[in-house]
Design an enzyme around this catalytic site. Sequence first.
Site, PDB file in Angstrom:
ATOM      1  N   ASP A   8      32.820 -28.801 -49.605  1.00 54.21           N
ATOM      2  CA  ASP A   8      31.986 -29.556 -50.568  1.00 54.21           C
ATOM      3  C   ASP A   8      31.733 -31.024 -50.157  1.00 54.21           C
ATOM      4  OD1 ASP A   8      32.410 -27.148 -51.795  1.00 54.21           O
ATOM      5  OD2 ASP A   8      33.200 -27.934 -53.663  1.00 54.21           O
ATOM      6  N   LYS A 106      29.059 -21.549 -53.791  1.00 52.50           N
ATOM      7  CA  LYS A 106      29.966 -21.083 -54.861  1.00 52.50           C
ATOM      8  C   LYS A 106      29.617 -21.783 -56.163  1.00 52.50           C
ATOM      9  CE  LYS A 106      33.340 -24.565 -53.574  1.00 52.50           C
ATOM     10  NZ  LYS A 106      33.350 -25.318 -54.844  1.00 52.50           N
ATOM     11  N   CYS A 151      38.628 -28.551 -55.388  1.00 54.94           N
ATOM     12  CA  CYS A 151      38.113 -27.483 -54.528  1.00 54.94           C
ATOM     13  C   CYS A 151      38.895 -27.326 -53.232  1.00 54.94           C
ATOM     14  CB  CYS A 151      36.621 -27.688 -54.303  1.00 54.94           C
ATOM     15  SG  CYS A 151      35.710 -27.400 -55.850  1.00 54.94           S
TER      16      CYS A 151
HETATM   17  C1  VGL Z   1      34.642 -29.894 -57.561  1.00 56.32           C
HETATM   18  C2  VGL Z   1      34.891 -30.356 -59.789  1.00 56.32           C
HETATM   19  C3  VGL Z   1      33.799 -29.589 -60.107  1.00 56.32           C
HETATM   20  C4  VGL Z   1      35.111 -30.088 -56.150  1.00 56.32           C
HETATM   21  C5  VGL Z   1      33.542 -29.113 -57.868  1.00 56.32           C
HETATM   22  O1  VGL Z   1      34.324 -29.856 -55.198  1.00 56.32           O
HETATM   23  O2  VGL Z   1      36.293 -30.453 -55.963  1.00 56.32           O
HETATM   24  N1  VGL Z   1      35.312 -30.509 -58.528  1.00 56.32           N
HETATM   25  N2  VGL Z   1      33.142 -28.971 -59.137  1.00 56.32           N
END
Ligand code: VGL
Length: 203
Positions: A8, A106, A151
Amino acid sequence: MHALLLIDIQNDFMPGGALAVKEGDQIIPVVNALQEKFELVIATQDWHPQNHGSFAANHAGKNIGEIIELNGLPQILWPVHCVQNSPGAAFHPGLNTKKIKHTIVKGTDPGIDSYSGFFDNGHKKATGLEEYLKQKGVDSVSLCGLATDYCVKFSALDAAELGFKTTLIRDACRGVELSPGDTEQAICEMKATGVQITDSSVV
Ligand code: VGL
Ligand code: ZN
């Protein structure tokens, strides 16, 4: 075969982004240098539809940071982030994407969140990452990216539980730290599950 998982590394998790992670952009040069040391680089992208159930804005009267029940699972409510095809969902412009062989998206189902790159938060559906890695002969994975306490953590825990030799490259990650200490706590949980913790200088 040893793979590097980039978790991410998207604009919305960078300073100034919708769900900003402090110093998130500082990992970029570290991650770019790391990529040169791996045979296989795979990325994940948080990739939500606008109506995603993790967005506080989609629950009348609810605020960011509140915990609700979403289809039977506890769900932290987040700001609107990483909406499919939006600039916030794109990789950071400084990230070298040339070595990325495969990208897993995702969080696409509005009814369930997916912190891990392997499964949704209910462990009901797989993203295809495990299959992809096994088909490439990967037996060990190293993780970097955002955020350490969400994540990255859930991806590392699943990787270790699935039997991959799993390493967290600590200085190539940053945490959200909704509560102070969350990042350290996440590192403790990963250690307890058999994840090795290392630094980019020794990779
Ligand atoms: C994430 C919170 C919500 C992350 C993704 O990538 O850590 N955290 N969505
Ligand atoms: Zn998300």
